[in-house]
Design an enzyme around this catalytic site. Structure first.
Site, PDB file in Angstrom:
ATOM      1  N   GLN A  87     -31.600 -22.597  28.640  1.00  0.00           N
ATOM      2  CA  GLN A  87     -32.947 -21.895  28.754  1.00  0.00           C
ATOM      3  C   GLN A  87     -33.974 -22.356  27.993  1.00  0.00           C
ATOM      4  OE1 GLN A  87     -32.268 -17.500  29.644  1.00  0.00           O
ATOM      5  NE2 GLN A  87     -30.388 -18.153  28.273  1.00  0.00           N
ATOM      6  N   ASN A  88     -33.672 -23.262  26.983  1.00  0.00           N
ATOM      7  CA  ASN A  88     -34.237 -23.740  25.835  1.00  0.00           C
ATOM      8  C   ASN A  88     -35.080 -24.760  26.559  1.00  0.00           C
ATOM      9  OD1 ASN A  88     -33.135 -21.532  24.417  1.00  0.00           O
ATOM     10  ND2 ASN A  88     -31.676 -23.075  23.433  1.00  0.00           N
ATOM     11  N   ASP A  94     -36.774 -26.804  24.265  1.00  0.00           N
ATOM     12  CA  ASP A  94     -37.032 -27.488  22.956  1.00  0.00           C
ATOM     13  C   ASP A  94     -36.349 -28.857  22.557  1.00  0.00           C
ATOM     14  OD1 ASP A  94     -34.799 -25.207  21.098  1.00  0.00           O
ATOM     15  OD2 ASP A  94     -34.332 -27.081  22.005  1.00  0.00           O
ATOM     16  N   HIS A 102     -35.382 -24.015  32.463  1.00  0.00           N
ATOM     17  CA  HIS A 102     -36.946 -23.910  32.126  1.00  0.00           C
ATOM     18  C   HIS A 102     -37.773 -24.907  31.789  1.00  0.00           C
ATOM     19  CE1 HIS A 102     -34.898 -19.581  31.133  1.00  0.00           C
ATOM     20  NE2 HIS A 102     -34.958 -19.806  32.380  1.00  0.00           N
ATOM     21  N   CYS A 106     -55.940 -38.489  38.511  1.00  0.00           N
ATOM     22  CA  CYS A 106     -56.706 -37.464  39.486  1.00  0.00           C
ATOM     23  C   CYS A 106     -57.754 -36.729  38.697  1.00  0.00           C
ATOM     24  CB  CYS A 106     -55.992 -37.036  40.552  1.00  0.00           C
ATOM     25  SG  CYS A 106     -55.405 -35.350  39.707  1.00  0.00           S
ATOM     26  N   GLY A 118     -26.307 -17.426  22.025  1.00  0.00           N
ATOM     27  CA  GLY A 118     -27.580 -17.346  21.796  1.00  0.00           C
ATOM     28  C   GLY A 118     -28.402 -16.675  22.787  1.00  0.00           C
ATOM     29  N   THR A 119     -27.917 -16.085  23.720  1.00  0.00           N
ATOM     30  CA  THR A 119     -29.219 -15.404  24.448  1.00  0.00           C
ATOM     31  C   THR A 119     -28.877 -14.071  24.829  1.00  0.00           C
ATOM     32  OG1 THR A 119     -30.078 -15.513  27.016  1.00  0.00           O
ATOM     33  CG2 THR A 119     -27.552 -15.959  26.637  1.00  0.00           C
ATOM     34  N   ASN A 131     -22.872 -14.411  19.644  1.00  0.00           N
ATOM     35  CA  ASN A 131     -24.035 -13.830  19.574  1.00  0.00           C
ATOM     36  C   ASN A 131     -23.790 -12.897  18.323  1.00  0.00           C
ATOM     37  OD1 ASN A 131     -26.688 -12.352  19.385  1.00  0.00           O
ATOM     38  ND2 ASN A 131     -26.664 -12.913  21.776  1.00  0.00           N
ATOM     39  N   PRO A 132     -24.776 -12.985  17.384  1.00  0.00           N
ATOM     40  CA  PRO A 132     -24.617 -11.991  16.209  1.00  0.00           C
ATOM     41  C   PRO A 132     -24.678 -10.710  16.736  1.00  0.00           C
ATOM     42  CG  PRO A 132     -26.564 -13.622  15.658  1.00  0.00           C
ATOM     43  CD  PRO A 132     -25.879 -13.974  17.012  1.00  0.00           C
TER      44      PRO A 132
END
Ligand code: BV8
Length: 249
Positions: free
Chosen positions: A99-100, A102, A117, A154, A191-192, A217-218
């Site tokens: 989803q990142n 970066d 994304h 353009c 991480g999500t 995930n924490p």
């Protein structure tokens, strides 16, 4: 750190899918979307990452993405990104869905990468008949200037090649992500916050299709209960451990 079932299932997996969110880049210094990093000046990031915000004030939205380019440009992948890239080389079939925006997975060496994304270092023309509308172009300017940037073919307005809230994902991109999810026998979601669709539905789809699903995930998320294993640990620590335990370095 991981249950023996998780290690056995990953070691014997023929097809693995990894889905990552902003948390995987947190240890590289990238602010997550919903944490404190979700703020810029007085704006919620999610209120600027929309087509409405861009239509209303393209210069402001571009200033937001220039800020993120400035933050991202010097940052490096962390051990979590590298562990995912190392896993790809050890598994017969491997798809990384992120989803990142970066680009850190690509820098870390990911090959079969699906960017749900988009990517902050690509721009496209908003003039639908322009050749640069369907074909996004790389743009590494930090900052992009003057604002808002205009197309050299353009003179149309350029936008970040990023999927904003309320926008459809590229059908080919979502198709390849769902195809890999349905076919895999081991699925890692790392991480999500699992707040954003359609990405958040993928781990549950994998589970329904019989895959072994591991969450890293924490914090616990709405997915945690449905996982085969949910490990509350950071991805920069957990993913290298997972690689070592399953593939022995
Ligand atoms: C779509 C690019 C069909 C932008 C992003 C109502 C109205 C309109 C739409 C909707 C609606 N209800 C639902 C929707 C659909 C909407 C949606 O899901 N909205 C949510 C917010 C309710 N989805 C869409 O609009 C998608 N399109 O559905 O099309 C459609 C069309 C029209 C109308 C309806 C449907 C498009 C969504 C794409 C949005 N663009 N990014 C940009 O980046 O500038 S999403 C954005 O959020 C980022 O990509 C980010 O990755 C993503 C998800 O967030 P996370 O990655 O999970 O990050 P977050 O900060 O939330 O969480 C971080 C996690 O990491 C935490 O859990 C934390 O504990 C953990 N963590 C922290 N440190 C670590 C860690 N984990 C591991 N290690 C660590 N060290």
């Amino acid at each position: 750190m991981f249950s023996p079932n998780t290690i056995t299932a990953l070691r014997s997996a023929r097809s693995v899918v990894v889905l990552t969110g902003a948390g995987v880049s947190a240890e590289s210094g990238v602010p997550t979307f919903r944490g404190a990093g979700g703020l810029w000046r007085t704006y919620q990031a999610t209120s600027l990452a929309t087509p409405e915000a861009f239509a209303r004030d393209p210069k402001l939205v571009w200033e937001f993405y220039n800020y993120r380019r400035e933050v991202l440009a010097p940052l490096e992948p962390n051990p979590g990104h590298y562990a995912i890239a190392a896993m790809e080389a050890r598994v017969p079939e491997f798809t990384l869905v992120t989803q990142n925006i970066d680009n850190l997975h690509r820098i870390a060496g990911a090959k079969n990468l699906v960017e749900l994304h988009g990517n902050i270092w690509r721009v496209r023309c908003t003039n639908s008949v322009c050749e640069h509308s369907a074909n996004a172009q790389e743009n590494r300017d930090v900052p992009v200037s003057p604002l808002p940037p205009r197309c050299d073919a353009c003179d149309g307005l350029l936008r970040p090649h990023i999927v904003w809230f309320g926008e459809m994902l590229d059908p080919d991109v979502i198709r390849s992500a769902l195809k890999a999810t349905q076919a895999c026998d081991f699925f890692i979601v790392a991480g999500t916050s699992a707040a954003v669709q359609p990405a958040a539905g993928m781990p549950l789809l994998a589970r329904q299709e019989g895959a072994y699903v591991l969450e890293i995930n924490p914090e616990r998320t709405d997915l945690s209960e449905a996982m085969n294993e949910s490990l509350q640990e950071t991805s920069g620590v957990a993913l290298p451990h997972l690689f070592e335990a399953a593939f022995g370095g």
